[in-house]
Design a protein around this motif. Structure first.
Motif, PDB file in Angstrom:
ATOM      1  N   GLU A   1       0.858  -1.188   0.000  1.00  0.00           N
ATOM      2  CA  GLU A   1       0.000   0.000   0.000  1.00  0.00           C
ATOM      3  C   GLU A   1       0.890   1.232   0.000  1.00  0.00           C
ATOM      4  N   GLN A   2       0.691   2.115  -0.995  1.00  0.00           N
ATOM      5  CA  GLN A   2       1.493   3.335  -1.079  1.00  0.00           C
ATOM      6  C   GLN A   2       0.584   4.530  -1.176  1.00  0.00           C
ATOM      7  N   ASP A   3       1.085   5.651  -0.644  1.00  0.00           N
ATOM      8  CA  ASP A   3       0.368   6.905  -0.791  1.00  0.00           C
ATOM      9  C   ASP A   3       0.553   7.389  -2.229  1.00  0.00           C
ATOM     10  N   PRO A   4      -0.456   8.050  -2.794  1.00  0.00           N
ATOM     11  CA  PRO A   4      -0.299   8.555  -4.147  1.00  0.00           C
ATOM     12  C   PRO A   4       0.806   9.611  -4.214  1.00  0.00           C
TER      13      PRO A   4
END
Length: 70
Positions: A63-66
């Motif tokens: 999961e990555q932040d945009p």
């Protein structure tokens, strides 16, 4: 056979027995040509030389932040 240039070899009708070859690790008799050549059965060879891990199994989704600005 009269007129034949081929001589009959003594014992040519008998089956040739090979010396039994045993696995260097577990001692089981080896029957396959590759196993007899290496001196290891397939199971013991797999223990000593495991297959390389598939590179795709090491990847995983995270999961990555945009990214900013997108």
């Amino acid at each position: 056979m009269p007129g034949s240039d081929v001589e009959s070899l003594p014992g040519a009708g008998r089956a040739v027995s090979r010396r039994p070859v045993r696995c260097r690790l577990c001692g089981r008799p080896l029957t396959g040509a590759d196993s007899r050549r290496t001196g290891l059965g397939p199971a013991c060879d797999a223990k000593l030389h495991p297959a390389a891990p598939d590179i795709r199994t090491r990847r995983h989704e995270v999961e990555q932040d945009p990214l900013p600005g997108t």
